[in-house]
Design a protein around this motif. Structure first.
Motif, short mmCIF file in Angstrom:
data_model
loop_
_atom_site.label_atom_id
_atom_site.label_comp_id
_atom_site.label_asym_id
_atom_site.label_seq_id
_atom_site.Cartn_x
_atom_site.Cartn_y
_atom_site.Cartn_z
N LEU A 3 0.72 -1.40 -0.02
CA LEU A 3 0.08 -0.02 0.11
C LEU A 3 0.84 1.37 0.04
O LEU A 3 0.82 2.35 -0.81
N PRO A 19 -6.72 6.75 -0.38
CA PRO A 19 -6.87 6.32 1.14
C PRO A 19 -6.29 7.35 2.03
O PRO A 19 -5.30 7.99 1.70
N LEU A 30 -10.21 2.58 3.27
CA LEU A 30 -10.00 1.89 1.98
C LEU A 30 -10.85 2.19 1.06
O LEU A 30 -12.03 2.61 1.04
N GLY A 40 -6.77 -1.35 -1.47
CA GLY A 40 -7.10 0.07 -0.94
C GLY A 40 -7.16 1.10 -1.88
O GLY A 40 -7.71 2.24 -1.43
#
Ligand SMILES: [Ca+2]
Ligand SMILES: [Ca+2]
Ligand SMILES: [Ca+2]
Ligand SMILES: [Ca+2]
Length: 218
Positions: A3, A19, A30, A40
């Motif tokens: 992420l 996010p 997310l 996400g």
């Protein structure tokens, strides 16, 4: 970890499309729809929106050895979002591209040694990976690069091994793409690995990278 390295690099922090960290804790809000790979990040802002089923493998079947020198144009096979992430699917190497079918912009222009290639046209957030066998030890790590973008930015490259951060190189420009310099990380502990994955994450743009070497620290 995926992420963090996948957050868009455009500086846009629109909370409706990316996010955001909740102000009261570290919960990440997310993307809940339009997120094909469920990481996400919504598809429209995710640089790698689909889960690829391509296999990652060393270039031409040759695993890199540490200690040793890794020519950075010999990044792994497997394609975008598996072996590398590039801003576009073209090789922008103009007159002398290397691995012309791939998005990584490897080319042979203004290299230090005739016949060599560099990974060029780098942008913040792009990354490349290398399958490595490592001998456990403490290493000095040298990154060979060039840049003529004086005043644009200091160079910065984060180095990871199997997602563990080994360190971050920072370095000045060299004044010309034909003038090469070395950025160093010293006395870095490295574990023994068989088919580990070394990742370079480019944090600044317009820098050419030729090779990285791992030498046992004196
Ligand atoms: Ca996604
Ligand atoms: Ca490209
Ligand atoms: Ca690029
Ligand atoms: Ca090279």
């Amino acid at each position: 970890m995926l992420l963090l390295t996948s957050i868009p690099m455009d500086g846009d922090t629109d909370p409706e499309t990316e996010p955001v960290v909740d102000g009261t804790d570290t919960t990440v809000d997310l993307c809940t729809d339009n997120d094909s790979d469920a990481d996400g990040l919504c598809d429209d802002v995710d640089p790698c929106p689909e889960v690829s089923d391509a296999a990652q493998a060393p270039y031409e079947g040759v695993t890199h050895e540490i200690p040793g020198v890794i020519e950075l144009e010999f990044y792994d096979e497997g394609g975008p979002c598996v072996a590398y992430m590039d801003q576009d699917s073209e090789n922008r190497g103009d007159t002398d591209p290397f691995r012309v079918e791939e998005g990584v912009d490897a080319h042979g222009q203004q290299v230090e040694t005739p016949g060599d290639y560099v990974v060029g046209f780098t942008y913040a957030g792009e990354w490349v990976e290398y399958t490595v066998n490592t001998q456990a030890g403490v290493y000095d790590i040298e990154l060979r690069y060039s840049s003529e973008m004086a005043g644009v930015a200091e160079g910065s490259v984060e180095l990871r091994l199997d997602e563990q951060v080994l360190g971050t190189f920072t370095f000045p420009d060299t004044g010309a793409f034909s003038a090469f310099g070395s950025a160093m990380l010293t006395e870095v502990p490295v574990p023994a690995l068989s088919s580990g994955v070394l990742r370079l994450i480019f944090e600044e743009r317009y820098i050419n990278y030729s090779w990285i070497s791992f030498t046992v620290a004196p």
